[in-house]
Design a protein around this motif. Structure first.
Motif, mmCIF file in Angstrom:
data_model
loop_
_atom_site.group_PDB
_atom_site.id
_atom_site.type_symbol
_atom_site.label_atom_id
_atom_site.label_comp_id
_atom_site.label_asym_id
_atom_site.label_seq_id
_atom_site.Cartn_x
_atom_site.Cartn_y
_atom_site.Cartn_z
ATOM 1 N N UNK A 158 0.846 -1.290 0.037
ATOM 2 C CA UNK A 158 0.008 0.034 -0.087
ATOM 3 C C UNK A 158 0.875 1.201 0.122
ATOM 4 N N UNK A 159 0.861 2.098 -1.319
ATOM 5 C CA UNK A 159 1.719 3.451 -1.371
ATOM 6 C C UNK A 159 3.174 2.875 -1.527
ATOM 7 N N UNK A 160 3.159 2.329 -2.788
ATOM 8 C CA UNK A 160 4.421 1.512 -3.292
ATOM 9 C C UNK A 160 5.450 2.503 -3.471
ATOM 10 N N UNK A 161 5.173 3.988 -4.073
ATOM 11 C CA UNK A 161 6.201 4.879 -4.190
ATOM 12 C C UNK A 161 7.056 4.344 -5.432
ATOM 13 N N UNK A 162 8.239 4.109 -5.137
ATOM 14 C CA UNK A 162 9.309 3.625 -6.185
ATOM 15 C C UNK A 162 9.153 2.053 -6.384
ATOM 16 N N UNK A 163 8.523 1.334 -5.473
ATOM 17 C CA UNK A 163 8.335 0.062 -5.861
ATOM 18 C C UNK A 163 9.177 -1.163 -5.148
ATOM 19 N N UNK A 190 9.693 -11.699 -3.517
ATOM 20 C CA UNK A 190 10.496 -12.578 -3.193
ATOM 21 C C UNK A 190 10.057 -13.838 -2.451
ATOM 22 N N UNK A 191 8.737 -13.381 -1.719
ATOM 23 C CA UNK A 191 8.003 -14.249 -0.832
ATOM 24 C C UNK A 191 6.755 -14.364 -0.991
ATOM 25 N N UNK A 192 6.139 -14.064 -2.383
ATOM 26 C CA UNK A 192 4.884 -14.151 -2.466
ATOM 27 C C UNK A 192 4.637 -14.472 -3.830
ATOM 28 N N UNK A 193 3.367 -15.340 -4.237
ATOM 29 C CA UNK A 193 3.140 -15.666 -5.584
ATOM 30 C C UNK A 193 2.903 -14.352 -6.436
ATOM 31 N N UNK A 194 1.825 -13.592 -5.915
ATOM 32 C CA UNK A 194 1.435 -12.411 -6.462
ATOM 33 C C UNK A 194 1.402 -11.138 -5.402
ATOM 34 N N UNK A 195 1.618 -9.886 -6.074
ATOM 35 C CA UNK A 195 1.772 -8.827 -5.319
ATOM 36 C C UNK A 195 0.736 -7.746 -5.976
ATOM 37 N N UNK A 196 -0.101 -6.995 -5.386
ATOM 38 C CA UNK A 196 -0.600 -5.708 -5.658
ATOM 39 C C UNK A 196 -0.349 -4.769 -5.201
ATOM 40 N N UNK A 197 0.175 -3.702 -6.022
ATOM 41 C CA UNK A 197 1.024 -2.623 -5.287
ATOM 42 C C UNK A 197 0.053 -1.331 -5.744
ATOM 43 N N UNK A 198 -0.371 -0.492 -4.563
ATOM 44 C CA UNK A 198 -0.956 0.588 -5.002
ATOM 45 C C UNK A 198 -0.470 1.984 -4.653
ATOM 46 N N UNK A 251 -4.851 4.625 -6.647
ATOM 47 C CA UNK A 251 -6.177 5.114 -5.916
ATOM 48 C C UNK A 251 -5.902 5.336 -4.445
ATOM 49 N N UNK A 252 -6.755 5.880 -3.736
ATOM 50 C CA UNK A 252 -6.556 6.458 -2.602
ATOM 51 C C UNK A 252 -6.538 5.136 -1.319
ATOM 52 N N UNK A 253 -5.641 5.066 -0.587
ATOM 53 C CA UNK A 253 -5.589 3.699 0.501
ATOM 54 C C UNK A 253 -6.162 2.610 -0.234
ATOM 55 N N UNK A 254 -7.011 1.862 0.416
ATOM 56 C CA UNK A 254 -7.630 0.513 0.138
ATOM 57 C C UNK A 254 -8.590 0.729 -1.013
ATOM 58 N N UNK A 255 -9.015 1.710 -1.631
ATOM 59 C CA UNK A 255 -9.908 1.939 -2.502
ATOM 60 C C UNK A 255 -9.675 0.856 -4.094
ATOM 61 N N UNK A 256 -8.377 0.907 -4.231
ATOM 62 C CA UNK A 256 -8.069 0.007 -5.577
ATOM 63 C C UNK A 256 -8.267 -1.498 -5.068
ATOM 64 N N UNK A 257 -8.335 -1.952 -3.907
ATOM 65 C CA UNK A 257 -8.713 -3.350 -3.590
ATOM 66 C C UNK A 257 -9.622 -3.682 -2.750
ATOM 67 N N UNK A 258 -10.786 -2.927 -3.186
ATOM 68 C CA UNK A 258 -12.087 -3.070 -2.458
ATOM 69 C C UNK A 258 -12.639 -4.409 -2.886
ATOM 70 N N UNK A 259 -12.980 -5.248 -1.846
ATOM 71 C CA UNK A 259 -13.421 -6.416 -1.527
ATOM 72 C C UNK A 259 -12.465 -7.714 -1.714
ATOM 73 N N UNK A 260 -11.055 -7.173 -1.538
ATOM 74 C CA UNK A 260 -10.122 -8.215 -1.997
ATOM 75 C C UNK A 260 -9.412 -8.518 -0.686
ATOM 76 N N UNK A 261 -8.761 -9.572 -0.307
ATOM 77 C CA UNK A 261 -8.116 -10.023 0.926
ATOM 78 C C UNK A 261 -6.647 -10.615 0.404
ATOM 79 N N UNK A 262 -5.782 -10.042 1.294
ATOM 80 C CA UNK A 262 -4.266 -10.631 1.042
ATOM 81 C C UNK A 262 -3.828 -11.316 2.332
#
Ligand SMILES: C[S@@+](CC[C@H](N)C(=O)[O-])C[C@H]1O[C@@H](n2cnc3c(N)ncnc32)[C@H](O)[C@@H]1O
Length: 510
Positions: free
Chosen positions: A160-165, A173-181, A208-219
């Motif tokens: 959340x808030x990835x900036x430069x990534x 390195x430790x996950x199958x998939x990452x969502x960066x917002x 998007x703002x905070x969790x808005x881009x991942x509404x309804x998703x869990x990690x």
């Protein structure tokens, strides 16, 4: 972003040997230390003396912010070429970099990594204050959060808030998939370049703002160095997107904590940095407020306060961070705004630290709501604290499930990084001070009396806790029941903080 050109850039940077070690070798240790202090002169002098090296040219351009002519640029980026560099938005017509592009190295449980990170040119290269939409590169807070990410593999991570990534590189390195917002399109562009340059394709970028881009998703894991800097909402106070999430006070940290509950899978964990305010008017302290947010969100939480600043210290830290010199008229104006804001909202201090959250697996799980103030400074960037805290959560689960009678049947072992320190008055037989020191984790120091030191010393997996307490009561000639009442809570605490652990093969061993 042009994928073909980016691939050529990647090939050029790899061929140039554009790595942290190579740059340090080129400019030397003293220039390296000067750069860390924000002084680019020694590094610039060293590199200009050897500027036929592609790595030296790239560092002058992308790290130091120097102008480089087209001949040198073409030599440094032979596959991409000067036209390609301009098409990718790396340099302007005059040969100045339009972004910061530097190597990065790190070590975690998976071994060492060498990455390339794209961000915006900093103050050092710009020679002045940062623009409000500045995209931050890897800083001290980024390194701290990277250390707070556990290395145990999971399926999905939210950055959340990835900036430069940078955190996405670590998380992937430790996950199958990452969502960066990120709220900033500019940050997402930089992150996309960072990810492409490292050929990391498991990361999906969303704006998007905070969790808005991942509404309804869990990690399974959320990591965030949110824009938590408390900024007065007053005219004339600059607002930097990279550090200010646009809320009042510490509301952004509260929103991230509460929001995590909606976005974690059962057993999933969040690893955050944050600031929290202390308010006189509320009669509570900052850590109690964070604890309340966590509790009300129905999460487990472990909050570690690393530092607490007065309003004046806090204002000075963040006004300087924006490039304003202490003592200048601008500084005095801004400091007055900051202090007025704190006074108006009754803020007496600001805490900084780490927050680890966990969504309980089920209704029967014994909740953990723990706040801790670090007694001694960590000294530099911490390492491995994510794994340490995760181990602490698990140790809590095991130990909280046992009643005192069951705890007494455990055989414990002292962790290999624990040492004991004793101080004596000269000529005295008995120590006046006994301290247990943890080598790893948070390097905790625990003041122990003879009984606790004796229990820890005897914890080699042979005798049970109950047997050790009985033997100590005899030895110290004290009431066994009273000693048990003292030591059992202390044992629980030492297990959760990792100084003691159930011996292999014992019922509560992990
Ligand atoms: C302190 S930086 C952290 C960057 C990076 N993750 C790191 O660890 O170095 C905070 C990031 O949050 C982003 N941001 C600011 N406000 C935001 C918001 N309301 N929602 C999402 N991201 C936001 C900023 O653009 C910035 O990239």
């Amino acid at each position: 972003m042009d994928a073909e050109l980016t691939a050529l850039l990647r090939a050029d940077l790899l061929a140039a040997g554009y790595t942290v070690d190579r740059l340090r070798q080129l400019w030397g240790d003293e220039a390296d230390a000067a750069l860390a202090r924000g002084d680019r002169v020694p590094a610039g002098r060293a590199l200009r003396a050897i500027d036929e090296s592609p790595a030296a040219t790239l560092a002058r351009l992308f790290v130091l912010g120097e102008t480089v002519d087209d001949t040198a640029l073409a030599r440094a980026l032979p596959a991409l070429g000067t036209a390609g560099a301009r098409a990718l938005g790396l340099v302007d017509a005059g040969g100045r970099a339009l972004l910061d592009l530097r190597p990065y190295t790190a070590i975690d449980a998976g071994g060492a990594v060498q990455w390339l990170v794209a961000s915006d040119l900093g103050e050092l290269a710009l020679g002045g204050a940062l623009p409000p939409d500045h995209v931050l590169g890897v800083g001290g807070a980024s390194l701290t959060l990277a250390a707070l990410i556990p290395t145990e593999p999971v399926d999905s991570v939210l950055d959340l808030g990835t900036g430069c990534g940078i955190q996405s590189l670590h998380a992937a390195r430790h996950a199958r998939r990452v969502v960066a917002t990120d709220i900033s399109a500019r940050a997402l562009e930089r992150a996309a370049l960072t990810l492409a340059l490292n050929a990391v394709d498991a990361v999906e970028l969303r704006q998007g703002d905070l969790f808005a881009p991942v509404a309804g998703e869990r990690f399974d894991r959320i990591v965030s160095n949110p824009p938590f800097v408390i900024t007065p909402r007053r005219a004339g106070v600059p607002v930097y997107e990279y550090r200010d999430g646009g809320r009042v006070g510490d509301a952004i940290v509260e929103q991230v904590v509460r929001g995590a509950a909606e976005h974690l899978t059962p057993g999933g964990t969040a690893h955050l940095l944050g600031n929290w305010e202390y308010h006189d008017a509320m009669g509570g302290d900052g850590l109690a407020r964070v604890r309340r947010w966590i509790d009300e969100a129905g999460l487990d939480g472990w909050v570690v306060e690393r530092e607490r600043q007065s309003p004046a210290e806090y204002a000075a830290t963040w006004i300087r961070d924006g490039g304003t010199r202490v003592g200048s008229p601008e500084y005095e104006q801004l400091a007055a705004e900051w202090l007025d804001d704190f006074a108006a909202r009754g803020v007496t201090a600001v805490g900084f630290g780490y927050v680890v959250l966990r969504r309980p697996v089920g209704p029967d799980a014994v909740r953990l709501l723990r706040t801790e103030v670090l007694g001694s400074p960590l000294g530099g960037t911490p390492t491995g604290i994510g794994d340490h805290l995760l181990a602490g959560l698990r140790a809590h689960d095991r130990i909280a499930a046992l009643d005192d009678a069951e705890l007494e049947t455990l055989r414990l072992e002292v962790a290999p990084d624990v040492t004991e320190e004793r101080h004596y008055w000269p000529g005295e037989e008995n120590p006046t001070v006994i301290r247990l020191r943890q080598g790893g984790g948070f390097a905790r120091t625990i003041d122990a009396d003879a009984a606790l030191a004796g229990l820890v010393g005897a914890s080699d997996g042979d005798l049970t806790v109950g047997e050790i307490v009985g033997a100590l009561a005899d030895l110290l000639e004290v009431d066994e029941g009273a000693l048990r009442a003292q030591l059992l809570p202390q044992v629980r605490e030492l297990v959760v903080t990792g100084l003691l652990s159930p011996a292999t093969g014992s019922p509560a061993a992990g």
